[in-house]
Design a protein around this motif. Structure first.
Motif, PDB file in Angstrom:
ATOM      1  N   THR A  37      -5.683   7.692  -4.907  1.00 30.58           N
ATOM      2  CA  THR A  37      -4.928   8.315  -3.821  1.00 30.58           C
ATOM      3  C   THR A  37      -4.685   7.300  -2.697  1.00 30.58           C
ATOM      4  O   THR A  37      -3.580   7.185  -2.171  1.00 30.58           O
ATOM      5  N   GLN A  38      -5.753   6.590  -2.389  1.00 31.20           N
ATOM      6  CA  GLN A  38      -5.687   5.585  -1.333  1.00 31.20           C
ATOM      7  C   GLN A  38      -4.658   4.502  -1.684  1.00 31.20           C
ATOM      8  O   GLN A  38      -3.806   4.125  -0.882  1.00 31.20           O
ATOM      9  N   LEU A  39      -4.757   4.027  -2.914  1.00 28.85           N
ATOM     10  CA  LEU A  39      -3.864   2.949  -3.357  1.00 28.85           C
ATOM     11  C   LEU A  39      -2.419   3.436  -3.387  1.00 28.85           C
ATOM     12  O   LEU A  39      -1.484   2.695  -3.058  1.00 28.85           O
ATOM     13  N   ASN A  40      -2.264   4.685  -3.763  1.00 24.87           N
ATOM     14  CA  ASN A  40      -0.922   5.225  -3.899  1.00 24.87           C
ATOM     15  C   ASN A  40      -0.170   5.234  -2.572  1.00 24.87           C
ATOM     16  O   ASN A  40       1.051   5.111  -2.533  1.00 24.87           O
ATOM     17  N   LYS A  41      -0.959   5.362  -1.480  1.00 25.01           N
ATOM     18  CA  LYS A  41      -0.326   5.404  -0.162  1.00 25.01           C
ATOM     19  C   LYS A  41       0.343   4.093   0.204  1.00 25.01           C
ATOM     20  O   LYS A  41       1.311   4.060   0.967  1.00 25.01           O
ATOM     21  N   ILE A  42      -0.234   3.012  -0.301  1.00 23.90           N
ATOM     22  CA  ILE A  42       0.332   1.709   0.066  1.00 23.90           C
ATOM     23  C   ILE A  42       1.143   1.095  -1.069  1.00 23.90           C
ATOM     24  O   ILE A  42       1.625  -0.029  -0.971  1.00 23.90           O
ATOM     25  N   ALA A  43       1.286   1.855  -2.151  1.00 28.04           N
ATOM     26  CA  ALA A  43       2.043   1.328  -3.286  1.00 28.04           C
ATOM     27  C   ALA A  43       3.535   1.535  -3.090  1.00 28.04           C
ATOM     28  O   ALA A  43       3.955   2.503  -2.470  1.00 28.04           O
ATOM     29  N   SER A  44       4.318   0.611  -3.600  1.00 25.17           N
ATOM     30  CA  SER A  44       5.760   0.797  -3.555  1.00 25.17           C
ATOM     31  C   SER A  44       6.327   0.556  -4.948  1.00 25.17           C
ATOM     32  O   SER A  44       5.976  -0.402  -5.621  1.00 25.17           O
ATOM     33  N   ARG A  45       7.167   1.468  -5.357  1.00 28.97           N
ATOM     34  CA  ARG A  45       7.798   1.321  -6.664  1.00 28.97           C
ATOM     35  C   ARG A  45       9.186   0.771  -6.495  1.00 28.97           C
ATOM     36  O   ARG A  45       9.904   1.146  -5.578  1.00 28.97           O
ATOM     37  N   LYS A  46       9.540  -0.143  -7.381  1.00 22.35           N
ATOM     38  CA  LYS A  46      10.901  -0.657  -7.307  1.00 22.35           C
ATOM     39  C   LYS A  46      11.384  -1.077  -8.679  1.00 22.35           C
ATOM     40  O   LYS A  46      10.578  -1.301  -9.593  1.00 22.35           O
TER      41      LYS A  46
END
Lengths: 242, 242
Positions: A37-46
């Motif tokens: 959850t934590q990582l997902n907040k700072i993840a960006s998909r492109k």
DNA sequence: CGCTTCGTTGAAACACGTCAATAAGCGTGG
DNA sequence: CCACGCTTATTGACGTGTTTCAACGAAGCG
């Protein structure tokens, strides 16, 4: 590791990650739902198109990524321009070189590539806190090392014909992660002839001639230069001296 | 990692390990004195002569080792006997492939080699308990991966002359871990011409011819076939296209 | 001293690279 | 829609770097 996974309830996992994990078995599998959850907040998909530089030579690496789909080529160049592809990465491989801010290796998308990227610092911190993540990382690195050493045999000791067959075999067995089909494998080549040449340490002319030979011998079928069908994987492996 | 080291008092370290750690910076550096003492009880030191098989192909790996001195070659062979050396390991490298009982890679001493060996199971357990050990292992693996990829450029894109120069440069910069001498590097070649050929993907005749050429051009001096002196490392590097 | 292993050197063969011409695929624009 | 340019791939003729085959020399060892 397996025990660790067992107590992850899908309901607690970020929705985006659920879809991802369902299809692949990447590094995020060793994270707890909280970490995820934590990582997902700072993840960006492109999504990037073919030929995009992902990690430029000697440029500071600011992000790590998971490859969601597509193929990434890792290249090295000599000062006079000669180029060698030193590795291909497929989904769900981890992209990046931990513990080193600069890399002598370039990364470039060979096809359209979808990425899930994270700031370097966050992942580095996470690695420190999570032994299981580091463990997973070690396993991928060991696998890449095995693959690199296996390819060294191809580069050093195989003929042009065997090299091209080895390449086609590699793609046929890696492009579609889930398929175990022995017969009638069919796929789009993720690399141009120039890329294949750089991967095999050959010229594009030699690659082209050997592809033609494999086609005439009925080992592969080729349509529109890029679409390849392998009727008999064993026969191709034999040509590759595998 | 550095902090971890700082609280190790040499007086608490097994005597044998002290002498070892003084000279090298191997994996054991990430163990606590307790772990070191424990490991030392099950460690066995031995010396083997050149040409001894240390890890035989597809044979179950029962031991891991630290290389105390000498050079180990990692090889792969094709079914028809063609051989490729896929890596050289120098002191104080760790020898072994964790998390995999069989290996497609053979390890053989290239010179006289002194080893410090441990039963596989004990080390595997220790890795599980000690994140810093696994961290160290990850770092060596990443380094080996970098080296393997660097060598792929040599195999795939360099001429025979550049390959031989690259090999001599590699040895000159790795054989004596501590020396930083820029001029007048001198050493014994750890490999026979046949080994060098297997490392470079060449024949022994080509290796011999290129060595002769480097000698005639004054890039290296060679005595008794094995003793090499490099008056100017930069000049050698230039020949290697480094 | 002979035997074997290791390394060097030469001449010929060949696999792959180089150079060059042509074709096919593809987007752009008239 | 075809013309045009551009990139990508194929094919041929020729050149060359490396291998192959072979002979010989040097060093280590019983």
């Amino acid at each position: 590791m397996t025990e660790k996974r067992r107590d992850i309830h899908n309901s607690e996992m970020p929705a985006l990650c659920q879809a991802c994990e369902a299809r692949h078995h990447g590094m995020c599998g060793s994270l707890t739902p909280d970490e995820l959850t934590q990582l997902n907040k700072i993840a960006s998909r492109k999504e990037v198109s073919a030929g995009t530089a992902l990690v430029a030579d000697s440029e500071a690496v600011t992000h790590y990524s998971n490859i969601l789909s597509g193929v990434v080529k890792l290249t090295k160049i000599l000062s006079d321009g000669r180029q060698q592809i030193v590795g291909l990465q497929f989904a769900p491989d981890f992209l990046g070189r931990p513990f080193k801010t600069s890399s002598e290796t370039n990364a470039e998308s060979a096809t359209t590539v979808r990425l899930c990227s994270f700031p370097r610092s966050a992942v580095d911190r996470m690695i420190e806190d999570s032994p299981s993540l580091e463990h997973r990382l070690l396993q991928q690195t060991l696998n890449e090392l095995d693959e690199a050493r296996g390819w060294m045999v191809t580069l050093g000791r195989k003929t042009a014909a065997e090299k091209v067959a080895s390449f086609l075999y590699l793609i046929a067995t890696h492009i579609n992660p889930e398929s175990d089909a022995v017969d009638g494998v069919s796929f789009e080549l993720p690399l141009t002839r120039a890329d294949i040449a750089d991967f095999l340490g050959l010229t594009i002319e030699t690659v082209s001639r050997q592809m033609t030979k494999l086609r005439k011998d009925g080992v592969v079928e080729i349509e529109n230069n890029r679409h390849v069908t392998v009727p008999d994987l064993e026969r191709l492996a034999h040509r590759a001296s595998i």
